[in-house]
Motif scaffolding. Structure first.
Motif, PDB file in Angstrom:
ATOM      1  N   ASP A   6     -27.567  42.803  33.816  1.00 12.81           N
ATOM      2  CA  ASP A   6     -28.488  43.025  32.710  1.00 12.81           C
ATOM      3  C   ASP A   6     -28.616  41.722  31.921  1.00 12.81           C
ATOM      4  OD1 ASP A   6     -29.965  43.937  30.577  1.00 12.81           O
ATOM      5  OD2 ASP A   6     -28.255  44.872  29.570  1.00 12.81           O
ATOM      6  N   TYR A   7     -29.797  41.128  31.924  1.00 16.10           N
ATOM      7  CA  TYR A   7     -30.040  39.880  31.212  1.00 16.10           C
ATOM      8  C   TYR A   7     -30.898  40.080  29.966  1.00 16.10           C
ATOM      9  CZ  TYR A   7     -28.199  37.210  35.175  1.00 16.10           C
ATOM     10  OH  TYR A   7     -27.399  36.676  36.135  1.00 16.10           O
ATOM     11  N   THR A   8     -30.955  41.310  29.463  1.00 20.39           N
ATOM     12  CA  THR A   8     -31.830  41.590  28.329  1.00 20.39           C
ATOM     13  C   THR A   8     -31.468  40.765  27.108  1.00 20.39           C
ATOM     14  OG1 THR A   8     -32.037  43.858  29.142  1.00 20.39           O
ATOM     15  CG2 THR A   8     -32.810  43.418  26.915  1.00 20.39           C
ATOM     16  N   ARG A   9     -30.187  40.636  26.828  1.00 21.29           N
ATOM     17  CA  ARG A   9     -29.778  39.926  25.618  1.00 21.29           C
ATOM     18  C   ARG A   9     -30.180  38.463  25.671  1.00 21.29           C
ATOM     19  NH1 ARG A   9     -23.669  41.038  25.449  1.00 21.29           N
ATOM     20  NH2 ARG A   9     -24.281  42.768  26.764  1.00 21.29           N
ATOM     21  N   GLU A  10     -30.227  37.867  26.865  1.00 17.78           N
ATOM     22  CA  GLU A  10     -30.616  36.475  26.990  1.00 17.78           C
ATOM     23  C   GLU A  10     -32.133  36.306  27.025  1.00 17.78           C
ATOM     24  OE1 GLU A  10     -28.573  37.966  29.150  1.00 17.78           O
ATOM     25  OE2 GLU A  10     -26.598  37.020  28.952  1.00 17.78           O
ATOM     26  N   TYR A  35     -18.220  33.581  28.311  1.00 12.87           N
ATOM     27  CA  TYR A  35     -19.555  33.005  28.328  1.00 12.87           C
ATOM     28  C   TYR A  35     -20.289  33.408  27.060  1.00 12.87           C
ATOM     29  CZ  TYR A  35     -18.708  32.816  33.393  1.00 12.87           C
ATOM     30  OH  TYR A  35     -18.178  32.597  34.629  1.00 12.87           O
ATOM     31  N   VAL A  36     -21.063  32.488  26.516  1.00 11.08           N
ATOM     32  CA  VAL A  36     -22.054  32.813  25.498  1.00 11.08           C
ATOM     33  C   VAL A  36     -23.364  32.242  26.022  1.00 11.08           C
ATOM     34  CG1 VAL A  36     -22.784  32.560  23.109  1.00 11.08           C
ATOM     35  CG2 VAL A  36     -20.353  32.760  23.657  1.00 11.08           C
ATOM     36  N   GLY A  37     -24.212  33.097  26.560  1.00 17.59           N
ATOM     37  CA  GLY A  37     -25.355  32.648  27.353  1.00 17.59           C
ATOM     38  C   GLY A  37     -26.625  32.443  26.582  1.00 17.59           C
ATOM     39  N   ASN A  38     -26.607  31.631  25.519  1.00 18.53           N
ATOM     40  CA  ASN A  38     -27.848  31.299  24.838  1.00 18.53           C
ATOM     41  C   ASN A  38     -28.783  30.538  25.769  1.00 18.53           C
ATOM     42  OD1 ASN A  38     -27.116  32.342  22.247  1.00 18.53           O
ATOM     43  ND2 ASN A  38     -25.860  30.528  21.902  1.00 18.53           N
ATOM     44  N   ILE A  39     -30.091  30.740  25.602  1.00 18.01           N
ATOM     45  CA  ILE A  39     -31.042  29.959  26.394  1.00 18.01           C
ATOM     46  C   ILE A  39     -31.767  28.938  25.536  1.00 18.01           C
ATOM     47  CG2 ILE A  39     -31.336  31.621  28.248  1.00 18.01           C
ATOM     48  CD1 ILE A  39     -33.721  32.745  26.853  1.00 18.01           C
ATOM     49  N   PHE A  40     -31.514  28.964  24.232  1.00 15.89           N
ATOM     50  CA  PHE A  40     -31.906  27.868  23.362  1.00 15.89           C
ATOM     51  C   PHE A  40     -30.921  27.850  22.198  1.00 15.89           C
ATOM     52  CE2 PHE A  40     -34.649  31.494  22.306  1.00 15.89           C
ATOM     53  CZ  PHE A  40     -34.349  31.692  20.969  1.00 15.89           C
ATOM     54  N   PRO A  41     -30.666  26.671  21.632  1.00 20.19           N
ATOM     55  CA  PRO A  41     -29.658  26.556  20.567  1.00 20.19           C
ATOM     56  C   PRO A  41     -29.955  27.492  19.398  1.00 20.19           C
ATOM     57  CG  PRO A  41     -30.304  24.386  21.347  1.00 20.19           C
ATOM     58  CD  PRO A  41     -31.247  25.353  21.988  1.00 20.19           C
ATOM     59  N   GLY A  42     -28.887  28.123  18.912  1.00 15.74           N
ATOM     60  CA  GLY A  42     -29.017  28.995  17.758  1.00 15.74           C
ATOM     61  C   GLY A  42     -29.553  30.376  18.043  1.00 15.74           C
ATOM     62  N   GLN A  43     -29.686  30.732  19.311  1.00 17.61           N
ATOM     63  CA  GLN A  43     -30.265  32.038  19.642  1.00 17.61           C
ATOM     64  C   GLN A  43     -29.386  33.191  19.151  1.00 17.61           C
ATOM     65  OE1 GLN A  43     -30.818  32.697  23.824  1.00 17.61           O
ATOM     66  NE2 GLN A  43     -31.891  34.643  23.564  1.00 17.61           N
ATOM     67  N   ASN A  71     -23.828  27.422  26.100  1.00 13.15           N
ATOM     68  CA  ASN A  71     -22.621  28.166  26.427  1.00 13.15           C
ATOM     69  C   ASN A  71     -21.508  27.687  25.497  1.00 13.15           C
ATOM     70  OD1 ASN A  71     -20.954  29.964  27.889  1.00 13.15           O
ATOM     71  ND2 ASN A  71     -20.180  28.254  29.093  1.00 13.15           N
ATOM     72  N   LEU A  72     -21.442  28.276  24.311  1.00 13.21           N
ATOM     73  CA  LEU A  72     -20.563  27.780  23.259  1.00 13.21           C
ATOM     74  C   LEU A  72     -19.120  27.698  23.735  1.00 13.21           C
ATOM     75  CD1 LEU A  72     -22.034  29.727  20.215  1.00 13.21           C
ATOM     76  CD2 LEU A  72     -22.734  27.520  21.156  1.00 13.21           C
ATOM     77  N   ASN A  73     -18.451  26.627  23.325  1.00 14.57           N
ATOM     78  CA  ASN A  73     -17.093  26.387  23.790  1.00 14.57           C
ATOM     79  C   ASN A  73     -16.061  27.179  22.989  1.00 14.57           C
ATOM     80  OD1 ASN A  73     -14.899  25.010  25.140  1.00 14.57           O
ATOM     81  ND2 ASN A  73     -14.628  23.877  23.240  1.00 14.57           N
ATOM     82  N   PHE A  74     -15.102  27.760  23.708  1.00 11.52           N
ATOM     83  CA  PHE A  74     -13.931  28.384  23.098  1.00 11.52           C
ATOM     84  C   PHE A  74     -12.694  27.848  23.788  1.00 11.52           C
ATOM     85  CE2 PHE A  74     -17.228  31.436  22.128  1.00 11.52           C
ATOM     86  CZ  PHE A  74     -16.943  31.787  20.819  1.00 11.52           C
TER      87      PHE A  74
END
Length: 747
Positions: free
Chosen positions: A341-345, A717-725, A676-679
């Motif tokens: 499911d890629y809805t959130r992205e 994973y934090v799968g943003n497709i543009f910064p700040g999403q 993909n924000l770093n942790f």
């Protein structure tokens, strides 16, 4: 213009997101396993094939861990994640299901955006890793069930001279038990397991060895089925115990000993894996705290993984007075179906593009990587003549790959397709092919009986093509086709000086190189190169292997320094994602393994590694700063294993054992990655216990894995497709406490 539609889980955002906006206009040892229990009170010596010869693990001058069939059976090891923690320097970027994820050795990883593998796999003599970068081989961990396995060899550092492309980080070789023509034998096992917070599972497996012609022809057949329990909850669908995995398959080996000096073996293997669900937990992107519960995710569809392996091989060994001529012809194939499911992205693009679809539309993605690989290798290993010993060979592989992606707008709860043509968000079909020709050779010169030097080289030439077709909303509601090609030469080398000051101690110094092929560029645009280059590693290593106290104690230590150049990275130029070469990195560390039998029956093993894998220069395109630790490269990992065998009566033997495993803290991405924000994932440790009895031909084993029910994340994973999403994160959680029982009978 055709966009780069290579989609790999969270990097799918970078690929499709940027394109969507544009169209609105990715025989072994050393540090070796020191030994295993034997019937006597000394550690068993292991024979391995790391140098494409059968040699004692003690004598092989390269770093490798060998896990024997005895260890595999005793600890209940059936898949990659079961033995990963036992191997110094081995890690994984796990994607939430068995046989899926990126394998990492000595920290050589670029994280979620990595497309091609840095570690090669061989199953017996069958190479089983996609070399073509556009095949997205990083999605899969070749992971056959470990029923009836003689050993696993994990070679550390680049192995390019003997094993070719994509082994720039190392190689994992799974070696099957071979048929014998002297006696009929077999065994059958049945198992049951229960996982905390989840359900129950079972397994059955069996092996039979059949002499067809006494001392001449034999057949060995094994088969298995596992139903592994799930422990996740899908809160959207109200389903418990998701992530259940079903694995079944078998293997057959026919061995013909046509003459005393002629051995012919035919091997066939099949395996089917099906997983309904994933071990991903929905988490807050800032804190990694679960959004719903500790083992929960929310999705209108469960993740699906459906993977099939097919292997066939023929190996001929002809022993002559001058040496052994070996011909290995093999065919390997895998097909994989993955659904997420890629809805959130990507759901936001339905809004940004003004698509006339319902507000609750779900974007469901399907990834379909596949590979067919035909490989031929002819080599000759000489006997020692005078002060010399040599090995040389010819190699050819023809690899036909597929990487198809479908993104579809579906409307819950029935998941009917949205109205055409807006149901087709993206269809991208890619057919990358890879052909490689190589010649290789090693030559050893013995200065003294205890001092020798080996030099070797491999020259390779590859040709690559990729034909693709794309359609859908992200392709401007048009259909486009494209054809790309590239070719490349590569030379790898090694030099190893080996010195044995005493019969108990082997030392070596080694320089070796490896590479990962470049390939054609799919993305076209201003300032975008037409192809990307190979990346390379050079490994400098010294090691020492000792066998002390009349075989009661063994020690293996390796110290290494690796230079990684022209690293393949997904980068952005003018809003387009492309595969490029950027930056340099180094990996340096030490690996150690010790084993000790203080008295008959008790075996203690200790292993660990220290690794510092960092970037040397900043790569702004991916958010890497100079000095960043490479993604998923723990600084420390280690394990301690205790096993004790004892007699309960003259006919009944018992055993107890424990394993402590530690995985160190590791970053999930580059420090400044805007998507993909770093942790910095915390370290964690687990404890496993086991006990069993053996009498006559029967056995009973009880095991408890993750005894303390430790809750920890292996990947995030934090799968943003543009910064700040602000997309919510996903974290892969380790398996909770699992209790199991196994009953076996031999005949």
């Amino acid at each position: 213009m055709r966009g780069n539609f290579r989609i790999r889980h969270m990097t799918l955002g970078m690929v499709c997101g940027t394109l969507g906006l544009l169209n609105a206009q990715a025989m072994a040892q050393s540090v070796a396993k020191p030994g295993t229990r034997a019937e006597s009170d000394t550690l068993q010596e292991i024979t391995v094939t790391a140098t494409k010869r059968e040699e004692s693990i003690q004598a092989v001058p390269t770093a490798i861990t060998a896990l024997t069939g005895d260890e595999i059976a005793r600890q209940g090891i059936v898949q990659f994640t079961d033995y990963m923690d036992l191997v110094p320097g081995l890690a994984q970027n796990n994607t939430g299901a068995a046989a899926h994820g990126l394998v990492i050795l000595r920290g050589l990883s670029t994280g979620a955006q990595q497309t091609a593998a840095t570690v090669s796999f061989m199953i017996d003599d069958v190479p089983f890793t996609a070399n073509e970068s556009l095949a997205i081989g990083s999605l899969l961990t070749p992971d056959p069930d470990l029923t009836d396995i003689q050993r696993i060899e994990i070679l550390k550092g680049p192995q390019g001279t003997l094993y070719g492309a994509s082994a720039l980080g190392g190689l994992i070789k799974i070696v099957s038990n071979q048929p014998t023509a002297d006696a009929f034998s077999g065994e059958v096992h049945a198992g049951y397991e229960s996982v905390d917070h989840g359900g129950n599972g079972y397994s059955v497996r069996g092996t039979v060895n059949i002499p067809l012609i006494q001392d001449k022809v034999s057949l060995r057949i094994s088969a298995y089925h596992r139903d592994d329990p799930g422990f996740m909850q899908n809160v959207t669908l109200g389903q418990d115990d998701t992530g259940r995995a079903s694995t079944s398959g078998g293997k057959a080996i026919l061995r013909i000993q046509a003459a005393d000096n002629l051995d012919i073996r035919f091997t066939g293997l099949i395996q089917n894996l099906s997983v309904n669900g994933s071990t991903q937990v929905d988490v807050d992107a800032a804190t990694l705290k679960p959004l719903y519960c500790q083992y929960c995710f929310a999705s209108p569809v469960n993740p699906v993984f459906d993977t099939k392996y097919r292997l066939a091989g023929m190996t001929v060994n002809w022993t002559l007075p001058a040496g052994t001529l070996t011909n290995s012809l093999s065919f390997g194939r895998y097909t994989d179906f993955e659904q997420f499911d890629y809805t959130r992205e990507y759901g936001i693009y339905n809004l940004l593009l003004g698509l006339p679809v319902p507000a609750n539309t779900a974007l469901v993605g399907q990834l379909l990587p596949a590979m067919e690989k035909l490989t031929e290798e002819l080599r000759f290993a000489t006997v020692r003549f005078g002060n010399f010993e040599g090995l040389g060979g010819l190699f050819y592989t023809n690899e036909q790959n597929r990487y198809n992606v479908n993104l579809t707008n579906l409307v819950p709860p029935t998941l009917a397709r949205a109205g055409a043509p807006f149901d087709n968000f993206l269809i991208s079909d890619s057919s990358p092919d890879y052909k490689e020709y190589a010649v290789f050779g090693n030559l050893t010169y013995y200065f003294l009986s205890n001092l020798d030097l080996t030099v070797g080289a491999r020259y390779s030439h590859n040709k690559q093509t990729d034909a693709g077709e794309a359609s859908g909303v992200l392709n401007g509601l048009t259909t486009s086709t494209s054809l790309f090609s590239s070719s490349e030469n590569s030379t790898t080398y090694l030099a190893t000086l080996r010195y044995r000051p005493t019969d108990e101690l082997d030392t070596y110094a080694r320089v070796a190189t490896g590479y990962r092929p470049g390939g054609p560029q799919l993305t076209q645009g201003t300032n975008v190169p037409l192809a990307f280059k190979k990346d390379t590693t050079t490994n400098y290593e010294v090691g020492a292997k000792g066998r002390w106290l009349d075989g009661h104690f063994t020690s293996n230590v390796a110290i290494y320094y690796i230079e990684w150049k022209d690293i393949q990275l997904n980068e952005l130029i003018g809003g387009l994602q492309y595969q490029g070469n950027g930056g340099k990195a180094t990996s340096k560390g030490v690996e150690i393994e010790l084993a000790y039998i203080p008295f008959k029956g008790l075996t203690a093993q200790l292993s660990g590694s220290f690794n510092r894998a960092i970037t040397n220069v900043a790569v702004p395109a991916v958010g890497a700063l100079a000095g960043d630790t490479l993604p998923y490269a723990p600084k420390f990992n280690g394990a301690a294993v205790l096993d004790y065998d004892f007699a309960l009566s003259p006919t009944v033997n018992g055993n107890v054992g424990a394993t402590y495993a530690y995985q160190g803290a590791r970053p999930s991405s580059w420090s400044q990655d805007p998507l993909n924000l770093n942790f910095n994932l915390p370290s964690y440790s687990t404890v496993d216990l086991r006990a069993g009895v053996n009498w006559d031909k029967y056995s009973l084993e009880l095991r408890a894995a993750n005894l303390a029910d430790k809750r920890a994340y292996s990947t995030t994973y934090v799968g943003n497709i543009f910064p700040g999403q602000g997309v919510a994160g996903q974290a892969i959680i380790i398996q909770p406490r699992t209790l199991s029982v196994d009953v076996g009978v031999k005949f």
